[in-house]
Design an enzyme around this catalytic site. Structure first.
Site, PDB file in Angstrom:
ATOM      1  CB  CYS A  67      -0.729   0.364   1.027  1.00 49.18           C
ATOM      2  SG  CYS A  67      -1.800  -1.361   1.139  1.00 49.18           S
ATOM      3  CD  GLU A  69      -2.734   4.198   2.124  1.00 49.08           C
ATOM      4  OE1 GLU A  69      -3.884   4.849   2.045  1.00 49.08           O
ATOM      5  OE2 GLU A  69      -1.869   3.284   1.853  1.00 49.08           O
ATOM      6  CB  CYS A 107      -6.684  -0.736   3.698  1.00 47.98           C
ATOM      7  SG  CYS A 107      -4.856  -1.061   3.796  1.00 47.98           S
ATOM      8  CB  CYS A 110      -3.479   1.469   5.640  1.00 51.65           C
ATOM      9  SG  CYS A 110      -1.298   0.969   4.463  1.00 51.65           S
ATOM     10  CE1 TYR A 144      -3.402  -9.121  18.626  1.00 54.72           C
ATOM     11  CE2 TYR A 144      -1.538  -7.448  17.944  1.00 54.72           C
ATOM     12  CZ  TYR A 144      -1.701  -8.810  18.380  1.00 54.72           C
ATOM     13  OH  TYR A 144      -1.558  -9.773  19.570  1.00 54.72           O
TER      14      TYR A 144
END
Length: 154
Positions: A67, A69, A107, A110, A144
């Site tokens: 990605c 990011e 996303c 990311c 998380y």
């Protein structure tokens, strides 16, 4: 037949930092767009007001794709230890699409990655009226938290 010019989505940002990041991401993807290869660019600004860019790198095996990011985060961490302030990503339209370039939120993967490295990071999101900066942690309310690293605070 030439393609019509794709407009920069930065003017829809009311916040100057958001506008700066979106303009930088748009300029990057406009110059590097390649269908089925590079469709999104991201920009991260640090506390020293430096902008770090990343480019989406697609792959034949989707899981191997990177990605934009993540690329911007890597570029930032190569360049500085300064705190990271905000991120924006811009998706460039495919030649077959009639929509323009648009701001896209990070996303889920990311969001997790960025919050691991910058818990106080804000992200530019389009709320259908305008593009605004929001705390990234608000887009991932139940992040998380592992035991690999000591806890960090925003």
């Amino acid at each position: 037949m030439s393609r019509p010019a794709v407009e920069d989505p930065a003017p829809q940002c009311t916040d100057p930092t958001a506008r700066l990041l979106v303009a930088a991401a748009f300029a990057a993807i406009r110059s590097r767009y390649a269908e089925a290869r590079h469709q999104i660019a991201a920009a991260i600004i640090d506390a020293d007001q430096r902008i770090h860019l990343g480019l989406h790198v697609d792959a034949m095996v989707g899981r191997a794709a990177v990605c934009a990011e993540a690329g911007a985060l890597s570029a930032a961490r190569l360049a500085t230890d300064a705190p990271l302030i905000a991120v924006a990503a811009v998706r460039y339209p495919k030649p077959t699409e009639t929509c323009g370039a648009r701001i896209v939120p990070p996303c889920g993967l990311c969001r997790e990655l960025l919050l691991d490295h910058a818990p106080g990071l804000r992200a530019v999101v389009d709320d259908d009226r305008q593009a605004v900066l929001v705390p990234l942690a608000g887009l991932l309310p139940h992040k998380y938290v592992g035991t690999k690293w000591p806890p960090t605070r925003p």
